[in-house]
Scaffold this motif. Sequence first.
Motif, PDB file in Angstrom:
ATOM      1  N   MET A 140      51.638  49.846  30.405  1.00  0.00           N
ATOM      2  CA  MET A 140      51.315  48.656  31.202  1.00  0.00           C
ATOM      3  C   MET A 140      49.869  48.791  31.679  1.00  0.00           C
ATOM      4  SD  MET A 140      53.066  47.262  34.717  1.00  0.00           S
ATOM      5  CE  MET A 140      54.635  47.031  33.913  1.00  0.00           C
ATOM      6  N   ARG A 141      49.127  47.743  31.426  1.00  0.00           N
ATOM      7  CA  ARG A 141      47.716  47.785  31.794  1.00  0.00           C
ATOM      8  C   ARG A 141      47.518  47.307  33.227  1.00  0.00           C
ATOM      9  NH1 ARG A 141      45.525  44.796  27.807  1.00  0.00           N
ATOM     10  NH2 ARG A 141      44.744  46.571  26.665  1.00  0.00           N
ATOM     11  N   ARG A 142      46.734  48.048  33.989  1.00  0.00           N
ATOM     12  CA  ARG A 142      46.415  47.626  35.354  1.00  0.00           C
ATOM     13  C   ARG A 142      44.940  47.323  35.410  1.00  0.00           C
ATOM     14  NH1 ARG A 142      50.394  47.734  39.243  1.00  0.00           N
ATOM     15  NH2 ARG A 142      48.665  47.665  40.706  1.00  0.00           N
ATOM     16  N   LEU A 143      44.661  46.148  35.858  1.00  0.00           N
ATOM     17  CA  LEU A 143      43.261  45.753  35.962  1.00  0.00           C
ATOM     18  C   LEU A 143      42.669  46.244  37.278  1.00  0.00           C
ATOM     19  CD1 LEU A 143      43.375  42.083  34.703  1.00  0.00           C
ATOM     20  CD2 LEU A 143      42.328  44.016  33.559  1.00  0.00           C
ATOM     21  N   THR A 144      41.431  46.588  37.256  1.00  0.00           N
ATOM     22  CA  THR A 144      40.715  46.861  38.488  1.00  0.00           C
ATOM     23  C   THR A 144      40.414  45.552  39.185  1.00  0.00           C
ATOM     24  OG1 THR A 144      38.664  46.796  37.258  1.00  0.00           O
ATOM     25  CG2 THR A 144      39.669  48.954  37.585  1.00  0.00           C
ATOM     26  N   LEU A 145      39.875  45.647  40.393  1.00  0.00           N
ATOM     27  CA  LEU A 145      39.577  44.443  41.159  1.00  0.00           C
ATOM     28  C   LEU A 145      38.768  43.476  40.326  1.00  0.00           C
ATOM     29  CD1 LEU A 145      38.674  45.888  44.651  1.00  0.00           C
ATOM     30  CD2 LEU A 145      40.770  44.737  43.946  1.00  0.00           C
ATOM     31  N   GLY A 146      39.162  42.218  40.311  1.00  0.00           N
ATOM     32  CA  GLY A 146      38.551  41.238  39.437  1.00  0.00           C
ATOM     33  C   GLY A 146      37.671  40.270  40.174  1.00  0.00           C
ATOM     34  N   TRP A 194      42.675  31.739  33.369  1.00  0.00           N
ATOM     35  CA  TRP A 194      43.640  32.481  34.180  1.00  0.00           C
ATOM     36  C   TRP A 194      45.075  32.255  33.716  1.00  0.00           C
ATOM     37  CZ3 TRP A 194      41.728  27.777  35.404  1.00  0.00           C
ATOM     38  CH2 TRP A 194      42.638  26.789  35.743  1.00  0.00           C
ATOM     39  N   ARG A 195      45.385  31.109  33.144  1.00  0.00           N
ATOM     40  CA  ARG A 195      46.750  30.809  32.718  1.00  0.00           C
ATOM     41  C   ARG A 195      47.176  31.622  31.506  1.00  0.00           C
ATOM     42  NH1 ARG A 195      47.341  24.214  32.757  1.00  0.00           N
ATOM     43  NH2 ARG A 195      47.321  23.921  35.032  1.00  0.00           N
ATOM     44  N   HIS A 196      46.214  32.000  30.691  1.00  0.00           N
ATOM     45  CA  HIS A 196      46.528  32.618  29.405  1.00  0.00           C
ATOM     46  C   HIS A 196      46.240  34.106  29.365  1.00  0.00           C
ATOM     47  CE1 HIS A 196      47.094  28.576  27.727  1.00  0.00           C
ATOM     48  NE2 HIS A 196      46.001  28.239  28.382  1.00  0.00           N
ATOM     49  N   ILE A 197      45.138  34.525  29.988  1.00  0.00           N
ATOM     50  CA  ILE A 197      44.761  35.943  29.922  1.00  0.00           C
ATOM     51  C   ILE A 197      44.332  36.459  31.293  1.00  0.00           C
ATOM     52  CG2 ILE A 197      44.147  35.948  27.469  1.00  0.00           C
ATOM     53  CD1 ILE A 197      41.217  35.579  28.282  1.00  0.00           C
ATOM     54  N   GLY A 198      44.797  35.800  32.352  1.00  0.00           N
ATOM     55  CA  GLY A 198      44.431  36.200  33.702  1.00  0.00           C
ATOM     56  C   GLY A 198      45.209  37.398  34.212  1.00  0.00           C
ATOM     57  N   PRO A 199      44.845  37.903  35.385  1.00  0.00           N
ATOM     58  CA  PRO A 199      45.445  39.133  35.908  1.00  0.00           C
ATOM     59  C   PRO A 199      46.870  38.973  36.405  1.00  0.00           C
ATOM     60  CG  PRO A 199      43.930  38.211  37.508  1.00  0.00           C
ATOM     61  CD  PRO A 199      43.774  37.390  36.269  1.00  0.00           C
ATOM     62  N   GLU A 200      47.388  37.724  36.445  1.00  0.00           N
ATOM     63  CA  GLU A 200      48.733  37.512  36.957  1.00  0.00           C
ATOM     64  C   GLU A 200      49.671  36.880  35.918  1.00  0.00           C
ATOM     65  OE1 GLU A 200      48.595  35.457  40.718  1.00  0.00           O
ATOM     66  OE2 GLU A 200      46.770  36.502  41.314  1.00  0.00           O
ATOM     67  N   TYR A 242      43.840  40.311  30.343  1.00  0.00           N
ATOM     68  CA  TYR A 242      42.498  40.757  29.972  1.00  0.00           C
ATOM     69  C   TYR A 242      41.459  40.403  31.035  1.00  0.00           C
ATOM     70  CZ  TYR A 242      44.260  41.900  25.338  1.00  0.00           C
ATOM     71  OH  TYR A 242      44.957  42.460  24.296  1.00  0.00           O
ATOM     72  N   ALA A 243      41.549  39.220  31.608  1.00  0.00           N
ATOM     73  CA  ALA A 243      40.608  38.824  32.658  1.00  0.00           C
ATOM     74  C   ALA A 243      40.972  39.522  33.958  1.00  0.00           C
ATOM     75  CB  ALA A 243      40.613  37.308  32.835  1.00  0.00           C
ATOM     76  N   GLY A 244      39.961  39.896  34.715  1.00  0.00           N
ATOM     77  CA  GLY A 244      40.210  40.577  35.980  1.00  0.00           C
ATOM     78  C   GLY A 244      40.171  39.656  37.175  1.00  0.00           C
ATOM     79  N   ASN A 245      40.061  38.367  36.945  1.00  0.00           N
ATOM     80  CA  ASN A 245      40.063  37.405  38.037  1.00  0.00           C
ATOM     81  C   ASN A 245      40.772  36.135  37.597  1.00  0.00           C
ATOM     82  OD1 ASN A 245      38.053  35.686  36.671  1.00  0.00           O
ATOM     83  ND2 ASN A 245      36.640  37.338  37.174  1.00  0.00           N
ATOM     84  N   ASN A 246      40.937  35.213  38.507  1.00  0.00           N
ATOM     85  CA  ASN A 246      41.701  33.995  38.250  1.00  0.00           C
ATOM     86  C   ASN A 246      40.816  32.775  38.052  1.00  0.00           C
ATOM     87  OD1 ASN A 246      44.691  34.540  38.406  1.00  0.00           O
ATOM     88  ND2 ASN A 246      44.026  35.530  40.294  1.00  0.00           N
ATOM     89  N   ASN A 247      39.621  32.981  37.572  1.00  0.00           N
ATOM     90  CA  ASN A 247      38.751  31.854  37.294  1.00  0.00           C
ATOM     91  C   ASN A 247      38.739  31.530  35.809  1.00  0.00           C
ATOM     92  OD1 ASN A 247      37.053  30.699  39.727  1.00  0.00           O
ATOM     93  ND2 ASN A 247      37.498  32.853  40.136  1.00  0.00           N
ATOM     94  N   GLY A 281      33.415  37.979  48.150  1.00  0.00           N
ATOM     95  CA  GLY A 281      34.370  38.208  49.219  1.00  0.00           C
ATOM     96  C   GLY A 281      35.831  38.260  48.839  1.00  0.00           C
ATOM     97  N   THR A 282      36.185  38.041  47.575  1.00  0.00           N
ATOM     98  CA  THR A 282      37.573  38.127  47.156  1.00  0.00           C
ATOM     99  C   THR A 282      37.643  38.931  45.866  1.00  0.00           C
ATOM    100  OG1 THR A 282      37.746  36.268  45.614  1.00  0.00           O
ATOM    101  CG2 THR A 282      37.753  35.728  47.961  1.00  0.00           C
ATOM    102  N   ASP A 283      38.851  39.106  45.364  1.00  0.00           N
ATOM    103  CA  ASP A 283      39.020  39.777  44.084  1.00  0.00           C
ATOM    104  C   ASP A 283      38.794  38.828  42.915  1.00  0.00           C
ATOM    105  OD1 ASP A 283      39.625  42.034  45.465  1.00  0.00           O
ATOM    106  OD2 ASP A 283      41.795  41.854  45.218  1.00  0.00           O
ATOM    107  N   ASP A 284      38.355  37.614  43.194  1.00  0.00           N
ATOM    108  CA  ASP A 284      38.186  36.603  42.153  1.00  0.00           C
ATOM    109  C   ASP A 284      36.744  36.117  42.057  1.00  0.00           C
ATOM    110  OD1 ASP A 284      40.764  36.464  41.071  1.00  0.00           O
ATOM    111  OD2 ASP A 284      41.469  35.179  42.681  1.00  0.00           O
ATOM    112  N   THR A 285      35.827  37.046  41.930  1.00  0.00           N
ATOM    113  CA  THR A 285      34.445  36.657  41.660  1.00  0.00           C
ATOM    114  C   THR A 285      33.837  37.631  40.662  1.00  0.00           C
ATOM    115  OG1 THR A 285      32.333  36.038  42.649  1.00  0.00           O
ATOM    116  CG2 THR A 285      33.429  37.947  43.568  1.00  0.00           C
ATOM    117  N   TYR A 286      32.644  37.327  40.194  1.00  0.00           N
ATOM    118  CA  TYR A 286      31.975  38.129  39.171  1.00  0.00           C
ATOM    119  C   TYR A 286      31.549  39.474  39.744  1.00  0.00           C
ATOM    120  CZ  TYR A 286      28.037  35.872  41.581  1.00  0.00           C
ATOM    121  OH  TYR A 286      27.163  35.378  42.541  1.00  0.00           O
ATOM    122  N   ASN A 287      31.391  40.465  38.856  1.00  0.00           N
ATOM    123  CA  ASN A 287      30.961  41.777  39.333  1.00  0.00           C
ATOM    124  C   ASN A 287      29.439  41.913  39.247  1.00  0.00           C
ATOM    125  OD1 ASN A 287      30.231  42.775  36.708  1.00  0.00           O
ATOM    126  ND2 ASN A 287      32.329  43.453  36.337  1.00  0.00           N
TER     127      ASN A 287
END
Length: 374
Positions: free
Chosen positions: A1-7, A97-103, A111-116, A260-266
Amino acid sequence: MRRLTLGLVLFGLTCTHALAFEPWTLAERGNRGYKQPSIQWIEGATINEVENGTLNYALPAFEGDPLWDPLNAKPITPDTKYGEAVQYGYQLIVATWRHIGPEVEDVNMRYAGNNNACSSCHLGAGTMQYSAPFVGTYGNFPQYRNREDVLGTLTSRINGCMERSMNGYKLPPESNEMKAMQAYMHWLSQGIPVGASKIKGRGLKLVNRPMIRNNTADVENGAKVYEAQCAVCHGENGQGEKRLDANGKFDGYTNPALWGTDDTYNTGAGMYRTLKAADFIYSTMPKGATGDAPILTDKEAYDVAAFINQDAHYRPVKINRNVDFGDPKVRVPDQDVMGYYGKNGELMFPDEGMERMRYKVGPYKGIIKQKPAN
């Protein structure tokens, strides 16, 4: 099971052109040997004979409004396997986010680390002028990439965004998702000559360069600009505006989070760089009721970009960012982490030797390279 880091999200395929801040520095490395007339997008026109040095080009048609109603709009394609791939690629762009998002339910598809969405940066699903469009992208690869100092493929370019703007993992090159994204970009690029670069609206508009050479970005003024022009969409604390489905369940962002959230660019994303962010903001924001931009002045875009990306604002850190733009000849001036260490272990800044914040917020005089006299 893959765990994503903060996205955190996107702004990062942010213009598929790989040019450094001074295009002349890439003249030898990126020359494709093809000289074509400029190409202009004209509604209702098609590619035809050259008129006054310009090819007229119309985007493939969409059903619905790709800017204001992207989830319900879709590209018109034949009912074929190719058409299915284009449609899926479009959905991946506007509802990533619907297809390859973290949830997503299938953990192997996270695959994506955020919900954008990719369209958070590539407005109108990559169809809007001066908004990091995908029009012509397909035929511009392979392409010299100054960030990695390699001849890159479209696959590697997409995966660069997956790891930076989306703060996630690379898509497998042979996956349906990678093929679908490229099919959609191919569909948008039909009729554009291979290697064409002189396409009106292909890149971003630029904030005034003499201004940024001689002025430090004013973060305090940027805070005022953000409060007046940006907070209504992106939130008082940069948290974005969430979308809820019919059942009240979280369904991505109407407007993306900026910090400020887990849903922005790094910190490895193009939007983390002050000048890239300023150009994007100046070209596209605020969208307003009609989508018209720019409405900010050059200085306002410069200042608010520095405010958004200040160190005090939380976002994930991209590891190994010090290897980006390793060749100082084609380094962008707003790359604030450089790649090697001095004799005493101090971090060195090639060419100029200035303090880090000069690269982060300017002024950029002495950093921006001057084209040598012939």
